[in-house]
Design a protein around this motif. Structure first.
Motif, PDB file in Angstrom:
ATOM      1  N   LYS A  26      37.495  53.547  47.672  1.00 38.77           N
ATOM      2  CA  LYS A  26      36.376  53.095  46.839  1.00 38.77           C
ATOM      3  C   LYS A  26      36.784  53.195  45.369  1.00 38.77           C
ATOM      4  O   LYS A  26      37.726  53.901  45.023  1.00 38.77           O
ATOM      5  N   GLY A  27      36.047  52.460  44.523  1.00 36.44           N
ATOM      6  CA  GLY A  27      36.257  52.599  43.095  1.00 36.44           C
ATOM      7  C   GLY A  27      36.646  51.313  42.385  1.00 36.44           C
ATOM      8  O   GLY A  27      36.620  50.210  42.948  1.00 36.44           O
ATOM      9  N   ALA A  28      37.032  51.474  41.105  1.00 37.84           N
ATOM     10  CA  ALA A  28      37.320  50.330  40.238  1.00 37.84           C
ATOM     11  C   ALA A  28      38.508  49.515  40.748  1.00 37.84           C
ATOM     12  O   ALA A  28      38.511  48.281  40.628  1.00 37.84           O
ATOM     13  N   GLU A  29      39.512  50.173  41.328  1.00 40.81           N
ATOM     14  CA  GLU A  29      40.670  49.429  41.820  1.00 40.81           C
ATOM     15  C   GLU A  29      40.292  48.525  42.984  1.00 40.81           C
ATOM     16  O   GLU A  29      40.815  47.412  43.115  1.00 40.81           O
ATOM     17  N   VAL A  30      39.382  48.978  43.831  1.00 40.67           N
ATOM     18  CA  VAL A  30      38.917  48.143  44.935  1.00 40.67           C
ATOM     19  C   VAL A  30      38.135  46.955  44.393  1.00 40.67           C
ATOM     20  O   VAL A  30      38.296  45.817  44.857  1.00 40.67           O
ATOM     21  N   ARG A  31      37.309  47.188  43.379  1.00 43.58           N
ATOM     22  CA  ARG A  31      36.549  46.089  42.773  1.00 43.58           C
ATOM     23  C   ARG A  31      37.517  45.066  42.145  1.00 43.58           C
ATOM     24  O   ARG A  31      37.300  43.855  42.255  1.00 43.58           O
ATOM     25  N   LEU A  32      38.548  45.553  41.503  1.00 47.95           N
ATOM     26  CA  LEU A  32      39.553  44.659  40.928  1.00 47.95           C
ATOM     27  C   LEU A  32      40.250  43.863  42.025  1.00 47.95           C
ATOM     28  O   LEU A  32      40.444  42.647  41.902  1.00 47.95           O
ATOM     29  N   LEU A  33      40.627  44.531  43.099  1.00 48.40           N
ATOM     30  CA  LEU A  33      41.267  43.875  44.239  1.00 48.40           C
ATOM     31  C   LEU A  33      40.376  42.769  44.786  1.00 48.40           C
ATOM     32  O   LEU A  33      40.831  41.636  44.993  1.00 48.40           O
ATOM     33  N   ARG A  34      39.110  43.092  45.012  1.00 46.80           N
ATOM     34  CA  ARG A  34      38.192  42.099  45.568  1.00 46.80           C
ATOM     35  C   ARG A  34      38.026  40.913  44.616  1.00 46.80           C
ATOM     36  O   ARG A  34      37.905  39.770  45.056  1.00 46.80           O
ATOM     37  N   GLY A  35      38.034  41.190  43.328  1.00 42.89           N
ATOM     38  CA  GLY A  35      37.943  40.102  42.356  1.00 42.89           C
ATOM     39  C   GLY A  35      39.153  39.189  42.414  1.00 42.89           C
ATOM     40  O   GLY A  35      39.030  37.962  42.403  1.00 42.89           O
ATOM     41  N   TRP A  36      40.333  39.780  42.502  1.00 35.23           N
ATOM     42  CA  TRP A  36      41.562  38.979  42.571  1.00 35.23           C
ATOM     43  C   TRP A  36      41.654  38.203  43.875  1.00 35.23           C
ATOM     44  O   TRP A  36      42.304  37.157  43.935  1.00 35.23           O
ATOM     45  N   LEU A  37      41.003  38.696  44.925  1.00 34.96           N
ATOM     46  CA  LEU A  37      40.981  37.993  46.214  1.00 34.96           C
ATOM     47  C   LEU A  37      39.789  37.050  46.339  1.00 34.96           C
ATOM     48  O   LEU A  37      39.587  36.438  47.388  1.00 34.96           O
TER      49      LEU A  37
END
Length: 275
Positions: A26-37
């Motif tokens: 969980k966290g900001a890195e997951v949000r970034l990942l989902r955005g890039w995908l």
């Protein structure tokens, strides 16, 4: 600042380098990942995220394990830059972080290779340097009559390296044009392009299908130049030397054994200026 760049800033505040994440993270890195995908917003690495990661990894020729480590982060960061077509300061940070190297080390290579002038010498013309000795070697490999060509074009086709025929700037395009009239593919392979001044003969290490594909992408924008240059560094096994700031070893493999002390010193100085 775009939403995804803002998310990158949040990640950067937490740690210097991208962390490995997987289902359950969980966290900001997951949000970034989902955005890039291009997935819906959210900061949980759920089953849908894992499935999207595996599909992306298959498309990129990576191990489709659903775990986002350095190789997947790097591929995603490259795609993000290439897709936008422009380079922001945050892109250098995210790409360096994905490779677990310092941004200053990454920028030092570009500073040395382009002298701070950027990847284009004029509108629509990438910064290039034509190498007649490489052209000679490529023509020879292509079974061309290099002896005759060297006599007819002594400033374009020659067997040993010399800087005597360099003209610099847009003038290099004139030399490149003559070389293309002789043999275009060999000419591309014998010319270094863009932010990292990568020779066209290295197109495969840049992830390109052909010399023409390499040429086309180098001509598009600095975003593609950045991506291709970093792919070359990764696929050539040069990342460990940047991590350690071993400028001598890096220069030996990147610039050639004949110019190690010259380039190692310039790289070290450029890196220290960036700190």
């Amino acid at each position: 600042m775009s939403g995804l760049l803002f998310l990158w800033q949040k990640v950067k505040l937490k740690r210097r380098y991208m962390q490995t994440i997987r289902k359950g993270s969980k966290g900001a890195e997951v949000r970034l990942l989902r955005g890039w995908l291009a997935l819906p917003g959210g900061d949980e690495f759920d089953a849908a995220t894992e499935a999207a990661v595996k599909e992306y990894q298959r498309q990129e020729g990576l191990a489709a394990d659903g775990i986002v480590g350095s190789k997947t982060w790097f591929a995603l960061a490259c795609d993000n830059v290439a897709r936008r077509g422009n380079v922001a300061a945050e892109d250098y940070e995210s790409l360096a972080s994905a490779l677990n190297i310092e941004e200053a080390a990454l920028r030092a290579v570009i500073d040395v290779e382009t002298g701070g002038k950027g990847g284009f010498c004029a509108a629509g013309k990438a910064s290039i340097l034509f190498e007649g000795h490489v052209f000679y070697a490529e023509l020879k490999a292509a079974k061309k009559n290099v002896t005759d060509l060297a006599k007819r074009y002594p400033k374009i086709v020659y067997p040993k390296w010399t800087k005597a025929y360099y003209v610099g700037g847009t003038g290099e395009w004139g030399r490149f044009k003559i070389a293309c009239e002789i043999e275009r593919t060999c000419a591309i392979k014998a010319t270094s392009f863009g932010l990292f001044q990568i020779l066209g003969r290295n197109y495969k290490l840049c992830g390109c299908k052909s010399a023409e594909d390499f040429f086309s992408k180098m001509q598009r924008n600095e975003a593609w130049q950045l991506v291709l240059g970093l792919r070359f560094i990764v696929n050539s096994g040069l990342v460990p030397y940047l991590k350690k700031k071993d400028w001598t070893a890096f220069a030996r493999r990147y610039n050639g054994s004949g110019q190690v002390s010259y380039y190692a010193g310039k790289l070290r100085t450029a890196y220290e200026k960036r700190l």
